[in-house]
Enzyme design. Sequence first.
Site, PDB file in Angstrom:
ATOM      1  N   HIS A  38      -8.481  -4.701  -0.933  1.00 28.56           N
ATOM      2  CA  HIS A  38      -7.194  -4.115  -0.575  1.00 28.56           C
ATOM      3  C   HIS A  38      -6.409  -4.991   0.405  1.00 28.56           C
ATOM      4  O   HIS A  38      -6.913  -5.332   1.469  1.00 28.56           O
ATOM      5  CB  HIS A  38      -7.426  -2.723   0.029  1.00 28.56           C
ATOM      6  CG  HIS A  38      -6.173  -1.919   0.167  1.00 28.56           C
ATOM      7  ND1 HIS A  38      -5.386  -1.595  -0.909  1.00 28.56           N
ATOM      8  CD2 HIS A  38      -5.567  -1.387   1.246  1.00 28.56           C
ATOM      9  CE1 HIS A  38      -4.345  -0.877  -0.494  1.00 28.56           C
ATOM     10  NE2 HIS A  38      -4.439  -0.747   0.818  1.00 28.56           N
ATOM     11  N   ASP A  57     -10.366  -3.790  -5.029  1.00 29.43           N
ATOM     12  CA  ASP A  57      -9.937  -2.807  -4.034  1.00 29.43           C
ATOM     13  C   ASP A  57     -10.976  -1.692  -3.935  1.00 29.43           C
ATOM     14  O   ASP A  57     -11.275  -1.021  -4.917  1.00 29.43           O
ATOM     15  CB  ASP A  57      -8.585  -2.216  -4.471  1.00 29.43           C
ATOM     16  CG  ASP A  57      -7.835  -1.562  -3.323  1.00 29.43           C
ATOM     17  OD1 ASP A  57      -8.497  -1.063  -2.395  1.00 29.43           O
ATOM     18  OD2 ASP A  57      -6.601  -1.543  -3.368  1.00 29.43           O
ATOM     19  N   SER A  97       0.827  -1.196   0.000  1.00 31.04           N
ATOM     20  CA  SER A  97       0.000   0.000   0.000  1.00 31.04           C
ATOM     21  C   SER A  97       0.876   1.267   0.000  1.00 31.04           C
ATOM     22  O   SER A  97       1.786   1.357  -0.822  1.00 31.04           O
ATOM     23  CB  SER A  97      -0.961  -0.087   1.182  1.00 31.04           C
ATOM     24  OG  SER A  97      -2.025   0.797   1.006  1.00 31.04           O
TER      25      SER A  97
END
Length: 324
Positions: free
Chosen positions: A288, A233, A110
């Site tokens: 995610h 996501d 991320s």
Amino acid sequence: MLQHLPLSTILLLPAALAAVLSKPEPLPLVIWHGLGDNYDADGLKSVGDLAKDVNPGTYVYNIRLDEDPGTDQRYTFFGNLTDQIAQVCSDLSSHPILSTAPAINALGFSQGGQFLRGYIERCNAPPVSSLVTFGSQHLGISKYQHCDDGDWLCRGWQALLNGNTWSGYAQSHLVPAQYFRSTDDATGEATDEYLENSNFLADVNNERESKNETYAKNIASLDRFVMYLFEDDTTVIPKESGWFAYTNSSSGEVTPLRNLTIYKEDWIGLKKLDEKGGLVFKKTEGGHMTLGDKVLTEVFETYFAPPKSVWEGVKDTIQEIIEL
Ligand SMILES: *[C@@H]1O[C@H](CO)[C@@H](O)[C@H](O)[C@H]1NC(C)=O
Ligand SMILES: *[C@@H]1O[C@H](CO)[C@@H](O)[C@H](O)[C@H]1NC(C)=O
Ligand SMILES: *[C@@H]1O[C@H](CO)[C@@H](O)[C@H](O)[C@H]1NC(C)=O
Ligand SMILES: *[C@@H]1O[C@H](CO)[C@@H](O)[C@H](O)[C@H]1NC(C)=O
């Protein structure tokens, strides 16, 4: 036949043989965790363990801004990214093992993905060979992620942000604000307030008039830059930022990286890297950071494995000849 060889050669033979047979050592691996996580978390440890299972002998270092896990976690929300990246540069370049390695591999989760890119562009000492990022925000975010009810760190920084992304306070203290990117939907161009105030992203993406050539040189020097996008996501808005793509927030239309000026004019070396086959776009299932062993194993085998030993190369060639 051996008696015709000088003694010194005979003595060298075992060493030479060992060199041919031995598997080269894998490069050290540095991992930069995401928002709300910390370097000492169990999940991160199992990622490191898997890396060592797949490529035995891998030295793994989890990037941290503080040795105290709670403080390290807090710094994923709070701080000035210029200082944070400078600190990581200094930590890696003075680390007894990492600093003596010929190169390192880097894995970013991320926001850790774009921060590693910042490390490469600004410092790259020790130099990175392959960079792999998962669900990163390379072209920024156009909305902040939703905070869960009990997530007080997340809610705390959003309260401080108070909707004011471009204030000096937000840009020097609140981490996600420093990779927020606002654009004019009609033109697709970044807004002036972003270009003027963004403390991190506008700089590392070389979006301002004056470009830093070192940034482009360093990205182009990578062996590989692999970007994984999570198919479902919903945390990263827009998720296509994971592939460095632009999303028109009114129409939802996505413009891929190769159609953007940052690529076409090669502001940060991505085009050069692409032309030598080093830019890789990958997709993985789920929301995610739904990371399974399968995709991580694929990464470790494909991108972080050491080069084959001379003997393994010879074996493969013989195998190919037999198969012909
Ligand atoms: C470009 O970036 C390098 C690496 O961070 C830095 O040393 C240099 O001062 C920068 N150059 C300019 C013109 O800002
Ligand atoms: C962040 O830190 C750098 C280096 O210490 C400083 O020059 C810069 O002004 C800070 N950024 C902001 C937005 O205050
Ligand atoms: C973005 O979408 C809107 C609405 O469909 C459209 O009017 C606008 O031209 C698009 N912007 C770009 C840069 O294509
Ligand atoms: C991207 O560029 C290619 C070739 O220049 C063009 O065919 C394509 O339509 C463009 N795609 C988008 C979404 O802009």
